[in-house]
Scaffold this motif. Sequence first.
Motif, PDB file in Angstrom:
ATOM      1  N   GLY A  81      46.514  32.814  44.638  1.00 29.32           N
ATOM      2  CA  GLY A  81      45.391  33.725  44.151  1.00 29.32           C
ATOM      3  C   GLY A  81      44.200  33.877  45.513  1.00 29.32           C
ATOM      4  N   ASP A  82      43.850  32.638  46.377  1.00 30.35           N
ATOM      5  CA  ASP A  82      43.162  32.747  47.092  1.00 30.35           C
ATOM      6  C   ASP A  82      43.726  33.749  48.447  1.00 30.35           C
ATOM      7  OD1 ASP A  82      41.236  31.136  46.221  1.00 30.35           O
ATOM      8  OD2 ASP A  82      41.985  29.371  47.383  1.00 30.35           O
ATOM      9  N   THR A  83      45.255  33.707  48.639  1.00 34.40           N
ATOM     10  CA  THR A  83      45.934  34.327  49.375  1.00 34.40           C
ATOM     11  C   THR A  83      45.560  35.822  49.266  1.00 34.40           C
ATOM     12  OG1 THR A  83      47.305  32.471  50.129  1.00 34.40           O
ATOM     13  CG2 THR A  83      47.944  34.912  50.800  1.00 34.40           C
ATOM     14  N   GLU A  84      46.022  36.169  48.052  1.00 30.43           N
ATOM     15  CA  GLU A  84      45.788  37.542  47.557  1.00 30.43           C
ATOM     16  C   GLU A  84      44.443  38.031  47.803  1.00 30.43           C
ATOM     17  OE1 GLU A  84      47.233  38.066  43.537  1.00 30.43           O
ATOM     18  OE2 GLU A  84      49.029  37.134  44.100  1.00 30.43           O
ATOM     19  N   LYS A  85      43.153  37.198  47.497  1.00 24.17           N
ATOM     20  CA  LYS A  85      42.117  37.699  47.882  1.00 24.17           C
ATOM     21  C   LYS A  85      41.741  37.867  49.248  1.00 24.17           C
ATOM     22  CE  LYS A  85      39.913  35.226  43.879  1.00 24.17           C
ATOM     23  NZ  LYS A  85      39.136  33.960  43.426  1.00 24.17           N
ATOM     24  N   ASN A  86      42.352  36.815  50.102  1.00 28.24           N
ATOM     25  CA  ASN A  86      42.281  36.911  51.397  1.00 28.24           C
ATOM     26  C   ASN A  86      42.842  38.251  52.119  1.00 28.24           C
ATOM     27  OD1 ASN A  86      40.703  34.614  51.748  1.00 28.24           O
ATOM     28  ND2 ASN A  86      42.511  33.316  52.416  1.00 28.24           N
ATOM     29  N   ALA A  88      43.302  41.110  50.487  1.00 27.42           N
ATOM     30  CA  ALA A  88      42.509  42.199  49.830  1.00 27.42           C
ATOM     31  C   ALA A  88      41.176  42.301  50.908  1.00 27.42           C
ATOM     32  CB  ALA A  88      41.985  42.206  48.601  1.00 27.42           C
ATOM     33  N   GLU A  89      40.539  41.077  51.066  1.00 25.37           N
ATOM     34  CA  GLU A  89      39.362  40.962  51.950  1.00 25.37           C
ATOM     35  C   GLU A  89      39.928  41.641  53.544  1.00 25.37           C
ATOM     36  OE1 GLU A  89      37.674  37.188  51.945  1.00 25.37           O
ATOM     37  OE2 GLU A  89      37.061  37.581  49.936  1.00 25.37           O
ATOM     38  N   SER A  92      40.394  45.307  53.423  1.00 23.39           N
ATOM     39  CA  SER A  92      39.106  46.026  53.296  1.00 23.39           C
ATOM     40  C   SER A  92      38.501  46.077  54.645  1.00 23.39           C
ATOM     41  CB  SER A  92      38.351  45.299  52.344  1.00 23.39           C
ATOM     42  OG  SER A  92      36.905  45.728  52.226  1.00 23.39           O
TER      43      SER A  92
END
Length: 185
Positions: A81-86, A88-89, A92
């Motif tokens: 989950g953190d990796t996916e957020k990272n 995405a960030e 972006s």
Amino acid sequence: MGLSCGGVVVRFGLWVVALCIAGYIVAPPLYWHFIGVVKHSSSACAPCVCDCSSQPLISIPQGLSNSSFEDCAKHNPKVDGDTEKNVAELLSEELNLRETEALKNQHRANMALLESKKIASQYQKEADKCNSGMETCEEAREKAEMALVAQKKLTALWELRARQKGWKEGVAKSNTRSQGKVQNA
């Protein structure tokens, strides 16, 4: 008969070549399909399902291994989950950086365009000055030509009057020389 026999041999040879080419193209896929069917029907056990992502690609001796490296290949939902957020960030941020770069390039292009317009305007002003100067010079030349023609007419008129009163050109030149000598003395 000899000609028709040769034609039959050529046709037969072409058919053999065509069958060889077709066999060369079609035979390998059929062979592998047949082998797969034979092996599948002869084996009694189900196919193996392997999760290869959890196994390391290179085996490292126990004394030299780093346990955090081995943990890296394991699935952890929190880390995923953190990796996916990272990711995405990061995407972006990458988009924002590209947008900023595009805006800078656009600003640079606009500044270059304005500068080129300014320089073109200066050149146009200089060209206009040059054209007006040329027109003024042309007008002055025409006036000078008209004045020269008028002066020549006036000179011709005075010379005509002088000749009518007895003036001779050779006498005037000798008188001018003698007056020059008297003035120098």
